[in-house]
Design an enzyme around this catalytic site. Structure first.
Site, PDB file in Angstrom:
ATOM      1  N   HIS A 160       0.795  -1.239   0.000  1.00 16.71           N
ATOM      2  CA  HIS A 160       0.000   0.000   0.000  1.00 16.71           C
ATOM      3  C   HIS A 160       0.820   1.277   0.000  1.00 16.71           C
ATOM      4  O   HIS A 160       0.272   2.364  -0.144  1.00 16.71           O
ATOM      5  CB  HIS A 160      -0.931   0.035   1.227  1.00 16.71           C
ATOM      6  CG  HIS A 160      -0.197   0.326   2.497  1.00 16.71           C
ATOM      7  ND1 HIS A 160       0.505  -0.637   3.180  1.00 16.71           N
ATOM      8  CD2 HIS A 160      -0.031   1.461   3.202  1.00 16.71           C
ATOM      9  CE1 HIS A 160       1.065  -0.105   4.240  1.00 16.71           C
ATOM     10  NE2 HIS A 160       0.760   1.176   4.283  1.00 16.71           N
TER      11      HIS A 160
HETATM   12  C1  UD1 Z   1      -1.744   5.256   6.488  1.00 23.96           C
HETATM   13  C2  UD1 Z   1      -0.398   5.611   7.143  1.00 23.96           C
HETATM   14  C3  UD1 Z   1       0.600   4.491   6.887  1.00 23.96           C
HETATM   15  C4  UD1 Z   1       0.036   3.136   7.271  1.00 23.96           C
HETATM   16  C5  UD1 Z   1      -1.275   2.922   6.542  1.00 23.96           C
HETATM   17  C6  UD1 Z   1      -1.894   1.587   6.861  1.00 23.96           C
HETATM   18  C7  UD1 Z   1       0.187   8.012   7.234  1.00 23.96           C
HETATM   19  C8  UD1 Z   1       1.062   9.052   6.651  1.00 23.96           C
HETATM   20  N1  UD1 Z   1       0.158   6.834   6.584  1.00 23.96           N
HETATM   21  O1  UD1 Z   1      -1.520   5.250   5.065  1.00 23.96           O
HETATM   22  O2  UD1 Z   1       1.756   4.737   7.655  1.00 23.96           O
HETATM   23  O3  UD1 Z   1       0.972   2.134   6.927  1.00 23.96           O
HETATM   24  O4  UD1 Z   1      -2.162   3.987   6.933  1.00 23.96           O
HETATM   25  O5  UD1 Z   1      -3.125   1.447   6.251  1.00 23.96           O
HETATM   26  O6  UD1 Z   1      -0.440   8.243   8.232  1.00 23.96           O
HETATM   27  N2  UD1 Z   1      -8.943   5.146   2.286  1.00 23.96           N
HETATM   28  C9  UD1 Z   1     -10.173   4.534   2.235  1.00 23.96           C
HETATM   29  N3  UD1 Z   1     -10.741   4.162   3.405  1.00 23.96           N
HETATM   30  C10 UD1 Z   1     -10.155   4.367   4.610  1.00 23.96           C
HETATM   31  C11 UD1 Z   1      -8.910   5.006   4.636  1.00 23.96           C
HETATM   32  C12 UD1 Z   1      -8.320   5.378   3.485  1.00 23.96           C
HETATM   33  O7  UD1 Z   1     -10.733   4.321   1.173  1.00 23.96           O
HETATM   34  O8  UD1 Z   1     -10.735   3.978   5.654  1.00 23.96           O
HETATM   35  C13 UD1 Z   1      -8.287   5.541   1.014  1.00 23.96           C
HETATM   36  C14 UD1 Z   1      -8.527   6.983   0.668  1.00 23.96           C
HETATM   37  O9  UD1 Z   1      -8.685   7.053  -0.701  1.00 23.96           O
HETATM   38  C15 UD1 Z   1      -7.235   7.658   1.054  1.00 23.96           C
HETATM   39  C16 UD1 Z   1      -6.205   6.555   0.842  1.00 23.96           C
HETATM   40  O10 UD1 Z   1      -6.901   5.341   1.140  1.00 23.96           O
HETATM   41  O11 UD1 Z   1      -7.012   8.777   0.308  1.00 23.96           O
HETATM   42  C17 UD1 Z   1      -5.005   6.686   1.727  1.00 23.96           C
HETATM   43  O12 UD1 Z   1      -5.386   6.800   3.092  1.00 23.96           O
HETATM   44  P1  UD1 Z   1      -4.470   7.613   4.144  1.00 23.96           P
HETATM   45  O13 UD1 Z   1      -5.047   7.547   5.504  1.00 23.96           O
HETATM   46  O14 UD1 Z   1      -4.152   8.929   3.587  1.00 23.96           O
HETATM   47  O15 UD1 Z   1      -3.094   6.841   4.147  1.00 23.96           O
HETATM   48  P2  UD1 Z   1      -2.743   5.293   4.028  1.00 23.96           P
HETATM   49  O16 UD1 Z   1      -2.159   5.026   2.695  1.00 23.96           O
HETATM   50  O17 UD1 Z   1      -3.859   4.420   4.510  1.00 23.96           O
END
Ligand code: UD1
Length: 381
Positions: free
Chosen positions: A217
């Site tokens: 991811h």
């Molecule tokens: C975050 C953490 C990362 C961790 C990861 C585990 C930071 C900088 N990154 O990254 O260290 O390894 O979580 O999962 O804090 N999204 C959904 N549903 C959700 C959450 C996210 O669809 O419940 C999608 C959204 O499109 C979002 C993308 O995933 O834009 C990324 O989510 P985000 O929380 O920004 O970071 P992660 O890549 O999950």
């Protein structure tokens, strides 16, 4: 001004994203051994989908959060800012005497900054880890959090060294072990007690017998088309050897669609899994391929070979003692690392010091200033 009277010590235990939830679970459980502690779960809402959040709370046997901040997704600045604004309100409403943050996600950084500026004591669990790669958002989160925290709870030797080098006072650094491993052992025991047949992946696991387990991811692996395609090519070739089980993170699903990534039918894409079902699958894998931080540690604790799809790791003990091999994200280096992992001499693997399921107990002993009851030091190693 802090609430440390009638309710005892009010503690905010902060979690926002999936890898935080398994770290707070043992800390929360252990807090209940201390009558003078009122531990409140604060969910920032950085992760909000059922599979990314609520399913985890259920598996981890965590209660509903006391406060849900609903921060949601967005750019780093927008997400961090929303968490900060909401968390400041929560702190002002409840005046905690202590804020505990875990890991290295945006919620960790946001809440430590807010708490410190309100003069609230901040404890950082999993402090001192460094990848020395400042292109990773998590590395910035680690550095900033450790720059302001008061108590540092460290999982491995490298964390002690990094904090000392950064000038943190020795008496605030505590080598307590790894709460991630506390949770792993707790969940493994739960898994032994329950019938596995109810997992949706039960039939698939039985049918495949031998398989690889994959999580992927990180922005550095999935955000650029060429990189993601290169990794996919490695996976498709690896899948000729063993089928691959791949619970897919929402970010990865979005990017795979955007980049037109094609995976072989021997790569079985699953929805994001709860903690226990995920463990049920990876613990019996021939090897795990991952870019997650936590899985590098968990595979080391159970002696499962691990191939990390990154150039570096902030968890070097998993390389020196454990099962981890760094593979980068080129097709040839991934396949070569996988080959080494599959032929590894498993008798050489060791579990790192203090990864014994007792980290949360040691953390509370330090926080409440109680000496260790079993004669083991919790001070710097
Ligand atoms: C975050 C953490 C990362 C961790 C990861 C585990 C930071 C900088 N990154 O990254 O260290 O390894 O979580 O999962 O804090 N999204 C959904 N549903 C959700 C959450 C996210 O669809 O419940 C999608 C959204 O499109 C979002 C993308 O995933 O834009 C990324 O989510 P985000 O929380 O920004 O970071 P992660 O890549 O999950």
């Amino acid at each position: 001004m802090n609430k440390e009277s009638a309710a005892g010590l009010v503690v905010f235990l902060v979690a926002g994203a999936r890898p935080n939830f398994m770290k707070i679970a043992p800390i929360y459980r252990e807090s209940r051994q201390h009558a003078g502690v009122a531990c409140r779960l604060i969910h920032t809402g950085q992760h909000y989908d059922y599979e990314m959040s609520q399913a985890f709370f259920q598996d981890l046997e965590l209660p509903e959060p006391a406060v849900f901040l609903k921060a949601g997704s967005g750019s780093h600045a927008a997400q961090t800012a929303r968490i900060m604004i909401a968390f400041e309100k929560a702190c002002l409403a409840d005046l905690p005497g202590l804020v505990i943050v875990v890991g290295d996600v945006n919620s960790t950084l946001a809440c430590s900054l807010v708490a410190k500026k309100l003069l609230i004591r901040v404890a950082h669990v999993e402090a001192g880890l460094r990848s020395f790669d400042r292109t990773m958002p998590e590395e910035i989160n680690r550095i900033v959090t450790d720059a302001v925290a008061d108590d540092f709870f460290v999982t491995e030797e490298s964390g002690l060294e990094n904090l000392r080098r950064e000038g943190q006072p020795e008496e605030r650094i505590h080598f307590v072990g790894n709460v991630m491993i506390d949770n792993l052992f707790f969940q493994l025991e739960r898994l032994r007690q329950e019938r596995e047949a109810h997992f949706p992946s039960f039939d698939l696991k039985s049918r495949l017998g031998s398989y690889l387990f994959l999580t992927l991811h990180r922005p550095s692996n999935v955000d650029r088309t060429e990189t993601f395609q290169e990794i996919a090519a490695a996976l498709n070739e690896a899948a000729e050897r063993f089928p691959i089980l791949f619970p897919m993170h929402p970010r990865t699903r979005k990017m795979a669609k955007q980049h037109g990534i094609r995976l072989s039918e021997r790569v079985h894409v699953l929805p994001p899994l709860g903690f226990r079902e995920s463990l049920y699958l990876w613990k019996d894998a021939e090897a795990v391929l991952t870019d997650s931080g936590g899985l590098q540690e968990e595979t080391t604790a159970l002696g499962v070979p691990c191939v990390t799809l990154r150039e570096n790791t902030e968890r070097p003990v998993t390389l020196s003692l454990g099962t981890n091999i760094l593979a980068g994200n080129r097709k040839s280096s991934i396949l070569e690392a996988l080959d080494r992992a599959l032929h590894a001499d498993r008798s050489r693997f060791q579990v790192p010091p203090r990864w014994d399921g007792q980290a949360a107990r040691r953390i509370w002993e330090v926080l409440l200033d109680e000496g260790p009851k079993d004669g083991r030091s919790v001070g710097p190693g």
